[in-house]
Motif scaffolding. Structure first.
Motif, PDB file in Angstrom:
ATOM      1  N   THR A   1       1.969   3.150   3.166  1.00 23.93           N
ATOM      2  CA  THR A   1       2.966   2.603   4.100  1.00 23.93           C
ATOM      3  C   THR A   1       4.380   3.092   3.783  1.00 23.93           C
ATOM      4  OG1 THR A   1       3.294   0.631   2.754  1.00 23.93           O
ATOM      5  CG2 THR A   1       1.592   0.524   4.456  1.00 23.93           C
TER       6      THR A   1
ATOM      7  N   GLY B   1      -4.229   2.602   0.683  1.00 21.51           N
ATOM      8  CA  GLY B   1      -4.434   1.708   1.829  1.00 21.51           C
ATOM      9  C   GLY B   1      -5.473   2.263   2.793  1.00 21.51           C
TER      10      GLY B   1
ATOM     11  N   ASP C   1      -7.684   3.292  -2.846  1.00 25.32           N
ATOM     12  CA  ASP C   1      -7.417   1.849  -2.758  1.00 25.32           C
ATOM     13  C   ASP C   1      -5.926   1.565  -2.751  1.00 25.32           C
ATOM     14  OD1 ASP C   1     -10.040   1.219  -2.592  1.00 25.32           O
ATOM     15  OD2 ASP C   1     -10.290   0.686  -4.707  1.00 25.32           O
TER      16      ASP C   1
ATOM     17  N   PRO D   1       0.846  -1.203   0.000  1.00 28.86           N
ATOM     18  CA  PRO D   1       0.000   0.000   0.000  1.00 28.86           C
ATOM     19  C   PRO D   1       0.880   1.251   0.000  1.00 28.86           C
ATOM     20  CG  PRO D   1      -0.725  -1.560   1.685  1.00 28.86           C
ATOM     21  CD  PRO D   1       0.573  -2.067   1.151  1.00 28.86           C
TER      22      PRO D   1
END
Lengths: 106, 260
Positions: A46, B65, B62, A43
């Protein structure tokens, strides 16, 4: 790439990308995706904590700029970061060469 | 601003802001600004690629996250960074804080155990002392309402209880927080702090020392937890023995008083 494996090398990858010159977070993530050809399917959100960690460790520095009326945080590698990148790259290549020897050529 | 035009981004930033409650204002504003810039740029790229604005926003979110996961990492990093920074700059203080907190917690637990033991002793001794007093009165002997020893014990117990009540609650909260804070930091950071990495490395390098340390801590914890129960059991056994002795003594007196 497996998450745990990626986390171990994410810092090195980020340092390598930023070593080309100051970049903002979005650009770093796009470049990471482009260079990894989509293999780093983590993601995007992160990546920022990883950038902040590198900054806290003194390997990156950051500052705000205004581009087209938008505030953006720019990141650049420090001298300490360059040295760390060199060490981590050497370690990675040595590790990769050893794994290649162990696994053999596919 | 795109975030004002696209409700998905506005909602995402609001959700992220809520979940960043533990992070200080300056750092939270920085995170939110970076996330907003990222999402705005991603939407613009999506629109340039031919997507409509809402579809591009959904795709950008999306890829970024869930806000909970992003905030979790940010919060973990925030506390981990602060704790790690403080620990590195003040290693002596950090060690002293941990050791002192353990000592305070153990001392408080022992104090609670002693207080509980005194209280239990007085509670269970009351009927026995009353019976002894009644026996003395029946025998025509003097029996003051409170013996000096009993009054002294009760006074000391009341003073200890008051002191413990005044000290235990806040001190226990401070001590347990200090002791558990490193664990909380590790949990919030998702186990990715340099500190935990060092602990793991040391555990692998010195398994016996690691095991002995944790074994000692576990034994100390068990001992501390067993103190109140042990004190209570010992008090109960002593009072039962006292009660039995007094019963036998009363029966013997009765037999001896019977004529011929």
């Amino acid at each position: 790439m497996r998450g745990e494996l990626l986390k171990g090398v994410l810092g090195t990858a980020l340092l390598q990308i930023v070593s080309a010159g100051p970049m903002h977070g979005y650009g770093i993530i796009r470049e990471l995706s482009r260079r990894s050809q989509g293999s780093f399917d983590l993601p995007e959100g992160t990546v920022y904590p990883a950038l902040h960690r590198l900054e806290h460790e003194g390997l990156l520095e950051s500052w705000w700029v205004v581009e087209a009326g938008r505030r953006r945080r720019m990141y650049a590698i420090t001298r300490k970061g360059e040295a760390a990148l060199g060490e981590q790259s050497d370690s990675w290549w040595a590790f990769a060469a050893a794994m290649k020897t162990v696994l053999g050529t596919p | 601003m795109i975030s004002a035009d696209v409700p998905e981004i506005t909602a995402y930033l609001a959700a992220l802001d809520t979940r960043l409650a533990l992070v200080g204002g300056r750092r939270r504003r920085r995170i939110l600004a970076e996330v907003e810039d990222h999402l705005r740029q991603a939407v613009e790229d999506g629109v340039t690629a031919g997507l409509d604005r809402h579809t591009a926003a959904g795709a950008a979110i999306d890829r970024f996250g869930p806000p909970g996961a992003v905030a979790g990492r940010a919060v973990g990093r925030h506390w981990a960074v602060r704790a790690e920074s403080w620990r590195r700059s003040h290693p002596g203080r950090a060690t002293a804080l941990f050791a002192g907190s353990c000592g305070v917690a153990a001392a408080l637990s022992a104090g609670v155990a002693i207080g509980a033991g005194v209280f239990l002793l007085l509670l269970l001794a009351r009927p026995v002392l009353d019976r002894a007093r009644a026996t003395r009165l029946e025998a025509g002997r003097s029996a003051p309402d409170r013996t000096p020893l009993e009054a002294g014990v009760m006074l000391a117990g009341a003073a200890a209880g008051s002191l413990l009540a005044a000290l235990v609650a806040p001190a226990f909260v401070v001590a347990t927080t200090a002791v558990t804070l490193p664990g909380i930091v590790i949990v919030l950071s998702g186990g990715r702090t340099p500190w935990q990495a060092k602990l793991r490395a040391r555990r692998l390098q010195h398994p016996w020392a690691w095991g002995a340390t944790w074994g000692g801590l576990a034994a100390a914890t068990a001992l501390t937890a067993a103190l109140p129960l042990g004190t209570a059991i010992a008090s109960a056994l002593a009072l039962t023995a006292m009660h039995g002795y007094q019963t036998v003594q009363a029966a013997a007196d009765q037999v001896l008083r019977q004529p011929g």
